[in-house]
Design an enzyme around this catalytic site. Structure first.
Site, PDB file in Angstrom:
ATOM      1  N   LYS A  79       4.830   0.536  11.260  1.00  0.00           N
ATOM      2  CA  LYS A  79       5.275  -0.711  11.925  1.00  0.00           C
ATOM      3  C   LYS A  79       6.756  -0.990  11.623  1.00  0.00           C
ATOM      4  CE  LYS A  79       2.139  -3.244   9.791  1.00  0.00           C
ATOM      5  NZ  LYS A  79       1.452  -2.193   9.002  1.00  0.00           N
ATOM      6  N   ARG A 114      -1.845 -11.572  11.239  1.00  0.00           N
ATOM      7  CA  ARG A 114      -2.729 -10.637  10.558  1.00  0.00           C
ATOM      8  C   ARG A 114      -4.153 -11.176  10.451  1.00  0.00           C
ATOM      9  NH1 ARG A 114       0.814  -7.474   7.334  1.00  0.00           N
ATOM     10  NH2 ARG A 114      -0.216  -6.085   5.888  1.00  0.00           N
ATOM     11  N   ARG A 147       6.434   7.237   0.614  1.00  0.00           N
ATOM     12  CA  ARG A 147       7.405   6.229   1.061  1.00  0.00           C
ATOM     13  C   ARG A 147       8.319   5.735  -0.061  1.00  0.00           C
ATOM     14  NH1 ARG A 147       5.535   0.922   4.057  1.00  0.00           N
ATOM     15  NH2 ARG A 147       4.290   0.627   2.168  1.00  0.00           N
ATOM     16  N   ARG A 202       7.143   0.982  -3.469  1.00  0.00           N
ATOM     17  CA  ARG A 202       6.526  -0.351  -3.527  1.00  0.00           C
ATOM     18  C   ARG A 202       5.355  -0.377  -4.512  1.00  0.00           C
ATOM     19  NH1 ARG A 202       5.728  -2.268   2.618  1.00  0.00           N
ATOM     20  NH2 ARG A 202       3.710  -2.902   1.775  1.00  0.00           N
ATOM     21  N   ARG A 244      -6.001  -2.546   0.900  1.00  0.00           N
ATOM     22  CA  ARG A 244      -5.231  -2.974   2.086  1.00  0.00           C
ATOM     23  C   ARG A 244      -5.894  -2.450   3.361  1.00  0.00           C
ATOM     24  NH1 ARG A 244       0.225  -0.514   0.221  1.00  0.00           N
ATOM     25  NH2 ARG A 244       1.002  -1.015   2.298  1.00  0.00           N
TER      26      ARG A 244
HETATM   27  P1  AP5 Z   1       6.358   2.135   7.453  1.00  0.00           P
HETATM   28  O1  AP5 Z   1       7.162   2.023   8.691  1.00  0.00           O
HETATM   29  O2  AP5 Z   1       6.883   1.610   6.168  1.00  0.00           O
HETATM   30  O3  AP5 Z   1       4.856   1.591   7.729  1.00  0.00           O
HETATM   31  P2  AP5 Z   1       4.306   0.099   7.850  1.00  0.00           P
HETATM   32  O4  AP5 Z   1       3.280   0.113   8.924  1.00  0.00           O
HETATM   33  O5  AP5 Z   1       5.416  -0.860   7.958  1.00  0.00           O
HETATM   34  O6  AP5 Z   1       3.571   0.010   6.462  1.00  0.00           O
HETATM   35  P3  AP5 Z   1       3.462  -1.216   5.417  1.00  0.00           P
HETATM   36  O7  AP5 Z   1       2.906  -0.623   4.154  1.00  0.00           O
HETATM   37  O8  AP5 Z   1       4.759  -1.941   5.331  1.00  0.00           O
HETATM   38  O9  AP5 Z   1       2.393  -2.091   6.111  1.00  0.00           O
HETATM   39  P4  AP5 Z   1       1.542  -3.198   5.439  1.00  0.00           P
HETATM   40  O10 AP5 Z   1       0.991  -3.857   6.635  1.00  0.00           O
HETATM   41  O11 AP5 Z   1       0.563  -2.697   4.448  1.00  0.00           O
HETATM   42  O12 AP5 Z   1       2.601  -3.983   4.553  1.00  0.00           O
HETATM   43  P5  AP5 Z   1       3.380  -5.345   4.773  1.00  0.00           P
HETATM   44  O13 AP5 Z   1       4.702  -5.191   4.154  1.00  0.00           O
HETATM   45  O14 AP5 Z   1       3.274  -5.787   6.182  1.00  0.00           O
HETATM   46  O15 AP5 Z   1       6.004   3.707   7.285  1.00  0.00           O
HETATM   47  C1  AP5 Z   1       5.289   4.195   6.153  1.00  0.00           C
HETATM   48  C2  AP5 Z   1       5.858   5.569   5.724  1.00  0.00           C
HETATM   49  O16 AP5 Z   1       5.604   6.517   6.749  1.00  0.00           O
HETATM   50  C3  AP5 Z   1       7.385   5.582   5.519  1.00  0.00           C
HETATM   51  O17 AP5 Z   1       7.684   6.429   4.448  1.00  0.00           O
HETATM   52  C4  AP5 Z   1       7.949   6.153   6.835  1.00  0.00           C
HETATM   53  O18 AP5 Z   1       9.169   6.837   6.633  1.00  0.00           O
HETATM   54  C5  AP5 Z   1       6.824   7.081   7.271  1.00  0.00           C
HETATM   55  N1  AP5 Z   1       6.643   7.111   8.722  1.00  0.00           N
HETATM   56  C6  AP5 Z   1       6.671   6.065   9.579  1.00  0.00           C
HETATM   57  N2  AP5 Z   1       6.400   6.461  10.841  1.00  0.00           N
HETATM   58  C7  AP5 Z   1       6.181   7.817  10.756  1.00  0.00           C
HETATM   59  C8  AP5 Z   1       5.825   8.804  11.716  1.00  0.00           C
HETATM   60  N3  AP5 Z   1       5.635   8.506  13.015  1.00  0.00           N
HETATM   61  N4  AP5 Z   1       5.658  10.071  11.290  1.00  0.00           N
HETATM   62  C9  AP5 Z   1       5.818  10.389   9.990  1.00  0.00           C
HETATM   63  N5  AP5 Z   1       6.153   9.509   9.018  1.00  0.00           N
HETATM   64  C10 AP5 Z   1       6.320   8.222   9.407  1.00  0.00           C
HETATM   65  O19 AP5 Z   1       2.503  -6.346   3.902  1.00  0.00           O
HETATM   66  C11 AP5 Z   1       2.423  -6.203   2.506  1.00  0.00           C
HETATM   67  C12 AP5 Z   1       1.530  -7.284   1.928  1.00  0.00           C
HETATM   68  O20 AP5 Z   1       2.104  -8.580   2.201  1.00  0.00           O
HETATM   69  C13 AP5 Z   1       0.111  -7.371   2.517  1.00  0.00           C
HETATM   70  O21 AP5 Z   1      -0.762  -6.480   1.879  1.00  0.00           O
HETATM   71  C14 AP5 Z   1      -0.224  -8.841   2.232  1.00  0.00           C
HETATM   72  O22 AP5 Z   1      -0.560  -9.025   0.879  1.00  0.00           O
HETATM   73  C15 AP5 Z   1       1.095  -9.550   2.488  1.00  0.00           C
HETATM   74  N6  AP5 Z   1       1.236  -9.984   3.874  1.00  0.00           N
HETATM   75  C16 AP5 Z   1       2.135  -9.499   4.793  1.00  0.00           C
HETATM   76  N7  AP5 Z   1       1.981 -10.119   5.965  1.00  0.00           N
HETATM   77  C17 AP5 Z   1       0.982 -11.017   5.817  1.00  0.00           C
HETATM   78  C18 AP5 Z   1       0.350 -11.931   6.697  1.00  0.00           C
HETATM   79  N8  AP5 Z   1       0.731 -12.045   7.983  1.00  0.00           N
HETATM   80  N9  AP5 Z   1      -0.661 -12.693   6.214  1.00  0.00           N
HETATM   81  C19 AP5 Z   1      -1.032 -12.601   4.910  1.00  0.00           C
HETATM   82  N10 AP5 Z   1      -0.504 -11.731   4.034  1.00  0.00           N
HETATM   83  C20 AP5 Z   1       0.498 -10.942   4.482  1.00  0.00           C
HETATM   84 MG    MG Z   2       6.186  -2.409   6.706  1.00  0.00          MG
END
Ligand code: AP5
Ligand code: MG
Length: 217
Positions: A15, A91, A130, A163, A174
């Site tokens: 994402k 979410r 990552r 992270r 997650r």
């Molecule tokens: P990356 O682009 O970092 O993936 P991502 O989908 O952004 O993954 P996240 O871990 O950030 O998602 P998440 O939803 O768990 O975390 P968030 O920060 O939102 O890509 C991942 C890796 O793959 C990278 O190394 C990249 O280089 C590689 N890659 C990407 N695309 C690729 C491809 N096509 N091919 C190969 N490699 C690729 O949330 C974290 C925490 O915050 C949650 O667990 C929760 O506790 C809290 N939180 C966040 N939002 C909310 C909400 N709305 N409500 C309540 N709690 C929330």
């Molecule tokens: Mg992310």
């Protein structure tokens, strides 16, 4: 007309990577709830301290504070002008309902909601490698997108970090939370005719081509 998009998908699907490409190439403002929470944690604010206790366990931060934090960002002049790509919000169905009320009040509508789909094993591989820049947030991967100099950001030369929630136990939690709380958000938008599913197994450029296919220009 500015674009207004949502990216939905499991942890590690890409994402943040897609939102960054959209900012660079389409000029939309990326709004990632995870990135905003991590900045609050870094600044050691009250919200950051509260969020940390949930994020470190892979649980969701409570709806009330999350909704308030995100709606405030959506009301900024920059977002009104450039449009947005939401990453990680909404979410829960409650967050989606609150967003609907906000968009209605602002008299704007979503162009589309993109569900990025991959197998769990791909997610685990992507998260295992990552690293993120501590300063500008650029996202890297040890084999898919290695930095030019080990441990340092290509863009701003700052240190790269893994992270804290990217450990096997928290990743499992997650993924469980995604299935339970966030998969229904995709169904919520499907019922409104806004959902488009994109296979996210290809490399970042292939996924970008699919994601942006058919978007209004
Ligand atoms: P990356 O682009 O970092 O993936 P991502 O989908 O952004 O993954 P996240 O871990 O950030 O998602 P998440 O939803 O768990 O975390 P968030 O920060 O939102 O890509 C991942 C890796 O793959 C990278 O190394 C990249 O280089 C590689 N890659 C990407 N695309 C690729 C491809 N096509 N091919 C190969 N490699 C690729 O949330 C974290 C925490 O915050 C949650 O667990 C929760 O506790 C809290 N939180 C966040 N939002 C909310 C909400 N709305 N409500 C309540 N709690 C929330
Ligand atoms: Mg992310």
């Amino acid at each position: 007309m500015p674009l207004r998009l949502i990216l939905v998908g499991p942890p590690g699907v890409g994402k943040g990577t897609q939102a960054a490409l959209m900012e660079e190439r389409l000029g939309v403002k990326p709004l990632s709830s995870g990135v905003i929470f991590r900045a609050e944690i870094e600044a050691d604010t009250d919200l950051g301290q509260l969020a940390k206790s949930y994020i470190d366990r892979g649980e969701l931060v409570p709806n009330g504070v999350t909704i308030q934090m995100m709606l405030k960002r959506l009301r900024s002049d920059e977002v009104r002008k450039k449009g947005f790509v939401l990453d990680g919000f909404p979410r829960t169905v409650r967050q989606a309902e609150a967003l609907d009320v906000e968009l209605e009040t602002e008299d704007v509508s979503l162009d589309c909601v993109i569900l990025l789909v991959v197998d769990d094993e791909v997610v685990v591989r992507r998260l295992a490698g990552r690293m993120g820049c501590t300063k500008c947030g650029e996202i890297y991967h040890s084999s898919n997108k290695p930095p030019r100099r080990e441990g340092l950001c290509d863009k701003c030369n700052s240190q790269l970090l893994v992270r804290k929630d990217d450990n096997p136990e928290t990743i499992r939690e997650r993924l469980r939370v995604f299935r339970e709380e966030t998969a229904p958000v995709a169904e919520y938008y499907r019922a409104k005719g806004l959902l488009r599913e994109v296979d996210a197994a290809g490399d970042a450029e292939e996924v970008y081509a699919e994601v942006t296919k058919g978007l209004p220009s």
